[in-house]
Design a protein around this motif. Sequence first.
Motif, PDB file in Angstrom:
ATOM      1  N   GLY A   1       2.859  11.501   0.212  1.00 16.26           N
ATOM      2  CA  GLY A   1       1.715  10.602   0.313  1.00 16.26           C
ATOM      3  C   GLY A   1       1.130  10.553   1.698  1.00 16.26           C
ATOM      4  O   GLY A   1       1.442  11.381   2.562  1.00 16.26           O
TER       5      GLY A   1
ATOM      6  N   THR B   1      -0.019   0.445   5.090  1.00 17.91           N
ATOM      7  CA  THR B   1      -0.595   0.924   3.832  1.00 17.91           C
ATOM      8  C   THR B   1      -0.138   2.353   3.594  1.00 17.91           C
ATOM      9  O   THR B   1      -0.297   3.213   4.467  1.00 17.91           O
TER      10      THR B   1
ATOM     11  N   ASP C   1      -0.300   5.426   0.626  1.00 21.55           N
ATOM     12  CA  ASP C   1      -0.727   5.985  -0.653  1.00 21.55           C
ATOM     13  C   ASP C   1       0.352   6.952  -1.126  1.00 21.55           C
ATOM     14  O   ASP C   1       0.455   8.082  -0.626  1.00 21.55           O
TER      15      ASP C   1
ATOM     16  N   LYS D   1       0.107   8.363  -8.790  1.00 19.24           N
ATOM     17  CA  LYS D   1      -0.274   7.928  -7.443  1.00 19.24           C
ATOM     18  C   LYS D   1      -0.467   6.416  -7.426  1.00 19.24           C
ATOM     19  O   LYS D   1      -1.023   5.843  -8.353  1.00 19.24           O
TER      20      LYS D   1
ATOM     21  N   ARG E   1      -1.060   2.939  -4.488  1.00 14.69           N
ATOM     22  CA  ARG E   1      -1.205   2.419  -3.125  1.00 14.69           C
ATOM     23  C   ARG E   1      -0.311   1.205  -2.922  1.00 14.69           C
ATOM     24  O   ARG E   1      -0.321   0.262  -3.717  1.00 14.69           O
TER      25      ARG E   1
END
Length: 204
Positions: free
Chosen positions: A136, A153, A155, A167, A169
């Motif tokens: 990621g 953060t 992903d 996927k 977040r």
Amino acid sequence: MSDSGEKRMRQMFKPVMALTLSTALLAGCVSFGSEPPPSLLTLTPDSAIAAGTSRSGAVASAIIVDMPATQRKLDNLRVPVQIDDSSIAYLKEAVWVDRPSRLFRTLLSETIAARSGRLVLDKVEISGQSSARISGTLVDFGYDARSAEAVVTFDAIRRSGAGEVEKRRFQVRESVAAPEAAPVGTALNIAANKVAVEISDWIG
């Protein structure tokens, strides 16, 4: 000078004075240069494997944690400060012992291994074997001056050994008492651990 002339002068210099004041306040917590820091920041996992623990298994059943990609603002050892939507500086005297991507991967690998009991590897050197894989992009790993929060953060991309891809977040924000290296570093460590726990639970 006439009253109208003085009024025009005040109107002319008021924005400049406001900008100077704003710059002076900002200079206290951010830096655009590089100075030797009094100490270096690092990440410490809340969930860790006990010393002496031994694990083994087939490569196909292991979890591979790849090195995260990063945005350019994180491609160094500094802690970025998001000043507004289009301006970034770096936190004064806040320097990581290693790049954020490496520190986060180490913490994530340790957390997944400690919480899941599974064999966790950084990479696979035996070709032809399929494994679950976490990769990621580390999008945010710094201080948001607008909200006075440390922000992490990530992903995440999860690939199963069967080829399925998902996927998601993950983001955690932690309040910071002061825009200084020590409290921001502590808040980022807390936020990074929370993100790692969420990813570990997501993997199952």
